[in-house]
Design a protein around this motif. Structure first.
Motif, PDB file in Angstrom:
ATOM      1  N   HIS A  24     -34.895  44.466  24.896  1.00 33.79           N
ATOM      2  CA  HIS A  24     -35.994  43.573  24.518  1.00 33.79           C
ATOM      3  C   HIS A  24     -37.330  44.146  24.990  1.00 33.79           C
ATOM      4  O   HIS A  24     -38.371  43.877  24.402  1.00 33.79           O
ATOM      5  CB  HIS A  24     -35.775  42.165  25.075  1.00 33.79           C
ATOM      6  CG  HIS A  24     -34.584  41.508  24.463  1.00 33.79           C
ATOM      7  ND1 HIS A  24     -33.318  41.678  24.963  1.00 33.79           N
ATOM      8  CD2 HIS A  24     -34.446  40.731  23.364  1.00 33.79           C
ATOM      9  CE1 HIS A  24     -32.456  41.027  24.205  1.00 33.79           C
ATOM     10  NE2 HIS A  24     -33.109  40.440  23.223  1.00 33.79           N
ATOM     11  N   ARG A  56     -22.437  41.109  27.892  1.00 32.90           N
ATOM     12  CA  ARG A  56     -23.384  40.111  27.437  1.00 32.90           C
ATOM     13  C   ARG A  56     -23.046  39.705  26.002  1.00 32.90           C
ATOM     14  O   ARG A  56     -22.381  40.452  25.265  1.00 32.90           O
ATOM     15  CB  ARG A  56     -24.822  40.597  27.515  1.00 32.90           C
ATOM     16  CG  ARG A  56     -25.161  41.825  26.670  1.00 32.90           C
ATOM     17  CD  ARG A  56     -26.627  41.857  26.265  1.00 32.90           C
ATOM     18  NE  ARG A  56     -26.924  40.759  25.357  1.00 32.90           N
ATOM     19  CZ  ARG A  56     -28.067  40.112  25.302  1.00 32.90           C
ATOM     20  NH1 ARG A  56     -29.070  40.484  26.057  1.00 32.90           N
ATOM     21  NH2 ARG A  56     -28.245  39.108  24.443  1.00 32.90           N
ATOM     22  N   ASP A 104     -31.380  41.329  16.425  1.00 25.33           N
ATOM     23  CA  ASP A 104     -31.777  42.467  17.268  1.00 25.33           C
ATOM     24  C   ASP A 104     -31.033  43.780  17.004  1.00 25.33           C
ATOM     25  O   ASP A 104     -30.881  44.605  17.914  1.00 25.33           O
ATOM     26  CB  ASP A 104     -31.669  42.086  18.758  1.00 25.33           C
ATOM     27  CG  ASP A 104     -32.782  41.110  19.178  1.00 25.33           C
ATOM     28  OD1 ASP A 104     -33.712  40.881  18.369  1.00 25.33           O
ATOM     29  OD2 ASP A 104     -32.718  40.593  20.292  1.00 25.33           O
ATOM     30  N   CYS A 125     -26.443  41.348  21.138  1.00 27.02           N
ATOM     31  CA  CYS A 125     -27.410  40.265  21.328  1.00 27.02           C
ATOM     32  C   CYS A 125     -26.679  38.931  21.202  1.00 27.02           C
ATOM     33  O   CYS A 125     -26.731  38.099  22.090  1.00 27.02           O
ATOM     34  CB  CYS A 125     -28.507  40.386  20.267  1.00 27.02           C
ATOM     35  SG  CYS A 125     -29.736  39.091  20.394  1.00 27.02           S
ATOM     36  N   GLN A 151     -32.778  47.194  17.869  1.00 24.84           N
ATOM     37  CA  GLN A 151     -32.884  47.633  19.270  1.00 24.84           C
ATOM     38  C   GLN A 151     -31.511  47.815  19.908  1.00 24.84           C
ATOM     39  O   GLN A 151     -31.424  48.156  21.092  1.00 24.84           O
ATOM     40  CB  GLN A 151     -33.712  46.642  20.097  1.00 24.84           C
ATOM     41  CG  GLN A 151     -33.038  45.282  20.304  1.00 24.84           C
ATOM     42  CD  GLN A 151     -33.990  44.234  20.841  1.00 24.84           C
ATOM     43  OE1 GLN A 151     -35.182  44.249  20.567  1.00 24.84           O
ATOM     44  NE2 GLN A 151     -33.484  43.309  21.641  1.00 24.84           N
ATOM     45  N   LYS A 159     -28.538  30.967  20.652  1.00 20.87           N
ATOM     46  CA  LYS A 159     -29.669  31.897  20.578  1.00 20.87           C
ATOM     47  C   LYS A 159     -30.985  31.134  20.379  1.00 20.87           C
ATOM     48  O   LYS A 159     -31.132  30.423  19.386  1.00 20.87           O
ATOM     49  CB  LYS A 159     -29.488  32.859  19.391  1.00 20.87           C
ATOM     50  CG  LYS A 159     -28.283  33.776  19.485  1.00 20.87           C
ATOM     51  CD  LYS A 159     -28.293  34.674  20.700  1.00 20.87           C
ATOM     52  CE  LYS A 159     -29.476  35.593  20.819  1.00 20.87           C
ATOM     53  NZ  LYS A 159     -29.435  36.351  22.112  1.00 20.87           N
ATOM     54  N   GLU A 169     -28.473  45.945  24.994  1.00 21.54           N
ATOM     55  CA  GLU A 169     -27.791  45.493  23.782  1.00 21.54           C
ATOM     56  C   GLU A 169     -27.053  46.657  23.107  1.00 21.54           C
ATOM     57  O   GLU A 169     -27.651  47.696  22.817  1.00 21.54           O
ATOM     58  CB  GLU A 169     -28.793  44.827  22.834  1.00 21.54           C
ATOM     59  CG  GLU A 169     -29.220  43.473  23.403  1.00 21.54           C
ATOM     60  CD  GLU A 169     -30.104  42.634  22.512  1.00 21.54           C
ATOM     61  OE1 GLU A 169     -30.156  41.405  22.748  1.00 21.54           O
ATOM     62  OE2 GLU A 169     -30.753  43.178  21.597  1.00 21.54           O
TER      63      GLU A 169
END
Ligand code: PEP
Ligand code: MN
Length: 350
Positions: A276, A130, A313, A106, A316, A135, A302
């Motif tokens: 997400h 990524r 995050d 993330c 996830q 953020k 992610e």
């Protein structure tokens, strides 16, 4: 309005049409296609007379575009757009037979964390990395990203692993810096209707990954993309990342039917973010499989080397071994659809 040129129209014919549009005070957008070139017109306050253009040499017809999103619409460009990320020799093409797989943490938390993540996602077959340097967080007290040192770490990962870099820009001023490093500028869900940011990335030479807003309709989403194209940047990749609903078993509700809906209305590629979109690690792989089966042009996922210690995050984020499993499964599903997770020649260039 769209001025459709004859297949045999010369460059001079096309230039003449564009010059006439500009002389009328409007903007001309050249839309090359497989069979013919078209010239889109934006900035006109009302309908134009087709006869104004149809009398010019090389013009087949001038047609009104019925959709409110003009340049994004399949009416102006029937073929799928394929977006080149990075240089032609070493980059990735998104929207063609190869799926664009973007993976990584993330947020960039340290150089070490990012390089570990980069190594893992590269090994599993991802070609884009990524990692947020800036953020947009719900709480002002949450980790806001490392800023420039994160961008430096992303550039280092690109050098070491040959991965293309996808990272978020959060406002127009911030875009000057992010643009120096990123191969793709991400506009996050919370900024989908930040119109000054959309206009700014519309003037960038870098492709844009535009995420769907938390409660945006399909039309609002496509109109946001239209802002970017209307400024002259036609390299937009859409991304479904889940919307807010009453469901409480997941963070968001991943709206996979948006994928075929976008495909029928727009020529732009669309990715899916199952991270997400669900907010829960155990739901990411199933929804990644479903997204590819639904016709998505790729995924943004992610992945963290140590998710339980992630600064954002973590719940996830996949473990690297899970991401490898995801890649194996979506590669098999992609093959059924005549697509692949690697360039046509086989293995990713190292
Ligand atoms: C992200 O990709 O880390 C992110 C913040 O996504 P979204 O804008 O979709 O919430
Ligand atoms: Mn995130």
């Amino acid at each position: 309005m769209l001025v459709v040129m004859k297949p045999q129209a010369t460059e001079e014919d096309i230039r003449r049409v564009a010059a006439k549009i500009e002389a009328m005070g409007f903007r001309a957008h050249l839309i090359p296609g497989a069979q013919r070139t078209a010239v889109g017109i934006t900035g006109n306050p009302g309908p134009l007379d087709p006869a104004e253009f149809e009398s010019l040499p090389g013009v087949a017809e001038a047609i009104r575009v019925s959709k409110p999103y003009k340049l994004v619409s399949r009416e102006v460009k029937p073929e799928n757009s394929v977006i080149q990320v990075g240089p032609a020799e070493a980059g990735v093409r998104i929207g063609g037979p190869e799926l664009g797989i973007i993976a990584g943490p993330c947020a960039v938390e340290s150089r070490e964390q990012l390089l570990l993540a980069a190594e893992a996602v590269k090994k599993a077959g991802a070609r884009l990395l990524r990692g947020g340097a800036f953020k947009p967080r719900t709480s002002p007290y949450s980790f806001q990203g490392l800023g420039r040192p994160a961008l430096e770490a992303l550039a280092e990962a690109r050098r070491q692993f040959g991965l293309m870099i996808v990272t978020e820009t959060i406002d127009p001023e911030n875009c000057d810096l992010v643009e120096e490093y990123a191969d793709v500028l991400q506009v996050g869900a919370r900024n989908m209707q930040n119109f000054s940011l959309l206009k700014r990335v519309g003037r960038s030479p870098k492709p844009v990954l535009l995420k769907r807003g938390l409660s945006a309709t399909l039309e609002e989403f496509l109109m946001a993309a239209e802002y970017v194209l209307s400024e002259g940047n036609y390299n937009v990749i859409l991304c479904e990342r889940g919307v807010r609903t009453f469901s409480d078993h997941s963070r968001n509700t991943l709206d996979l039917s948006l994928v075929p809906a976008v495909k029928s209305l727009s020529h732009l590629p669309i990715l899916v973010d199952p991270s997400h979109g669900t907010g829960r690690r155990d739901k990411v792989i199933p929804m990644a499989r479903a997204a590819v089966a639904a016709g998505a042009d790729g995924l943004i996922v992610e992945v963290h080397p140590d998710p339980d210690r992630a600064l954002s995050d973590g719940y996830q984020s996949l473990f690297p071994s899970q991401f490898q499993e995801l890649m194996n499964q979506v590669t098999a599903i992609a093959a059924v659809l005549g697509r692949s997770t690697q360039p046509r020649s086989g293995m990713a260039p190292s």
